[in-house]
Motif scaffolding. Structure first.
Motif, mmCIF file in Angstrom:
data_model
loop_
_atom_site.group_PDB
_atom_site.id
_atom_site.type_symbol
_atom_site.label_atom_id
_atom_site.label_comp_id
_atom_site.label_asym_id
_atom_site.label_seq_id
_atom_site.Cartn_x
_atom_site.Cartn_y
_atom_site.Cartn_z
ATOM 1 N N LEU A 161 8.897 -1.945 -4.565
ATOM 2 C CA LEU A 161 8.328 -1.947 -5.908
ATOM 3 C C LEU A 161 6.861 -1.590 -5.774
ATOM 4 O O LEU A 161 6.145 -2.182 -4.963
ATOM 5 N N ARG A 162 6.412 -0.618 -6.554
ATOM 6 C CA ARG A 162 5.038 -0.111 -6.408
ATOM 7 C C ARG A 162 4.006 -1.225 -6.599
ATOM 8 O O ARG A 162 4.016 -1.954 -7.590
ATOM 9 N N GLY A 163 3.134 -1.338 -5.608
ATOM 10 C CA GLY A 163 2.079 -2.332 -5.685
ATOM 11 C C GLY A 163 2.571 -3.756 -5.618
ATOM 12 O O GLY A 163 1.829 -4.697 -5.918
ATOM 13 N N HIS A 164 3.807 -3.935 -5.205
ATOM 14 C CA HIS A 164 4.421 -5.265 -5.258
ATOM 15 C C HIS A 164 4.929 -5.694 -3.881
ATOM 16 O O HIS A 164 4.423 -6.650 -3.310
ATOM 17 N N GLY A 165 5.920 -4.998 -3.348
ATOM 18 C CA GLY A 165 6.439 -5.391 -2.049
ATOM 19 C C GLY A 165 7.828 -4.881 -1.792
ATOM 20 O O GLY A 165 8.327 -3.990 -2.482
ATOM 21 N N LEU A 166 8.463 -5.464 -0.784
ATOM 22 C CA LEU A 166 9.782 -5.041 -0.301
ATOM 23 C C LEU A 166 10.833 -6.088 -0.618
ATOM 24 O O LEU A 166 10.593 -7.286 -0.471
ATOM 25 N N THR A 167 12.005 -5.625 -1.031
ATOM 26 C CA THR A 167 13.195 -6.467 -1.113
ATOM 27 C C THR A 167 14.219 -5.866 -0.167
ATOM 28 O O THR A 167 14.544 -4.681 -0.276
ATOM 29 N N CYS A 168 14.709 -6.666 0.783
ATOM 30 C CA CYS A 168 15.709 -6.158 1.712
ATOM 31 C C CYS A 168 16.808 -7.190 1.892
ATOM 32 O O CYS A 168 16.664 -8.347 1.491
ATOM 33 N N VAL B 87 0.829 -1.214 0.000
ATOM 34 C CA VAL B 87 0.000 0.000 0.000
ATOM 35 C C VAL B 87 0.857 1.256 0.000
ATOM 36 O O VAL B 87 0.635 2.185 -0.793
ATOM 37 N N LEU B 88 1.858 1.326 0.881
ATOM 38 C CA LEU B 88 2.697 2.521 0.944
ATOM 39 C C LEU B 88 3.425 2.768 -0.364
ATOM 40 O O LEU B 88 3.603 3.918 -0.781
ATOM 41 N N SER B 89 3.847 1.709 -1.024
ATOM 42 C CA SER B 89 4.560 1.876 -2.288
ATOM 43 C C SER B 89 3.664 2.458 -3.374
ATOM 44 O O SER B 89 4.143 3.080 -4.324
ATOM 45 N N ARG B 90 2.354 2.291 -3.220
ATOM 46 C CA ARG B 90 1.415 2.853 -4.203
ATOM 47 C C ARG B 90 1.043 4.296 -3.888
ATOM 48 O O ARG B 90 0.870 5.109 -4.793
ATOM 49 N N VAL B 91 0.899 4.608 -2.613
ATOM 50 C CA VAL B 91 0.470 5.970 -2.260
ATOM 51 C C VAL B 91 1.638 6.946 -2.211
ATOM 52 O O VAL B 91 1.427 8.162 -2.320
ATOM 53 N N GLU B 92 2.864 6.436 -2.050
ATOM 54 C CA GLU B 92 4.026 7.314 -2.057
ATOM 55 C C GLU B 92 4.324 7.770 -3.489
ATOM 56 O O GLU B 92 4.617 6.954 -4.350
ATOM 57 N N GLU B 93 4.230 9.066 -3.721
ATOM 58 C CA GLU B 93 4.400 9.601 -5.072
ATOM 59 C C GLU B 93 5.852 9.940 -5.389
ATOM 60 O O GLU B 93 6.204 10.148 -6.545
ATOM 61 N N GLY B 94 6.678 10.050 -4.380
ATOM 62 C CA GLY B 94 8.069 10.402 -4.608
ATOM 63 C C GLY B 94 8.915 9.212 -5.012
ATOM 64 O O GLY B 94 8.432 8.084 -5.122
#
Length: 204
Positions: free
Chosen positions: A166-173, A102-109
């Motif tokens: 990745l927008r709408g996808h998830g985290l890679t760490c 969700v955050l990756s989609r709403v974050e516009e920067g």
């Protein structure tokens, strides 16, 4: 630490991730470095909460090829990229959580900026809540080779630490070993949840 010990730690981390619901519907993929030439990557299409040692495929870091002939994950190139960019990286975890998605989609920067949270200190090298931690956000793509190239270009110009979204996808760490990668994942997930809640409250 032996390959067997590292892999056992990764299997345990996968079970922990599965129990938290952070890799639903067989999503996500996890890997551990064997040496400078090879890593072991989780096989695609399997529930991460039930993986065993046999569910990890040896992959050549330079070529993304599996000597065994088994088919590695479509996102293999993102794991091998991290191992090429960061020789100190020993493990990579890719998850599909609600907060990260969700955050990756709403974050516009171009990056999610985290600051003011004590839990930033869960990330290696962070010693105060007064710092700003930037987690880059890249547009999702089914062309993983092109996506890996974009991330590599970014890393040549800007710091890339801990992980990316990745927008709408998830985290890679990632981390120097499985335990550090796991701590980074848990710390970032806590920070993402805090940031998501903060934005919800501020929007009311």
């Amino acid at each position: 630490m032996s390959d067997t010990q590292q892999l056992d730690q990764l299997v345990a981390a996968c079970h922990w991730i599965g129990a938290k619901g952070w890799a639903p519907a067989t999503g996500g993929n996890m890997s551990v470095r064997q040496d400078e030439h090879f890593c072991l990557l989780s096989e695609s299409g399997k529930d991460k909460g039930g993986l065993t040692r046999d569910d990890f495929i040896q992959v050549e870091i330079a070529s993304n090829l599996a000597p065994s002939g088994r088919k590695p994950s479509a996102e293999t190139a993102l794991h091998t990229l991290i191992y090429r960019l960061f020789p100190e990286a020993g493990a990579v975890l890719h998850t599909h959580t609600v907060n990260a998605t969700v955050l990756s989609r709403v974050e516009e920067g171009a990056a999610l900026l985290l600051y003011g949270y004590e839990m930033q200190k869960s990330l290696t090298g962070q010693h105060t809540h007064e710092d700003t931690v930037a987690i880059p956000v890249f547009d999702n793509s089914q062309d993983i080779a092109a996506l890996a190239s974009e991330i590599e270009d970014y890393a040549a110009r800007f710091p890339l630490r801990y992980g990316f979204l990745l927008r709408g996808h998830g985290l890679t760490c990632w981390g120097e070993n499985v335990n550090e990668a796991r701590r980074h994942l848990e710390g970032l997930e806590f920070l993402f949840e805090c940031e998501r809640q903060r934005r919800l409250l501020e929007s009311k």
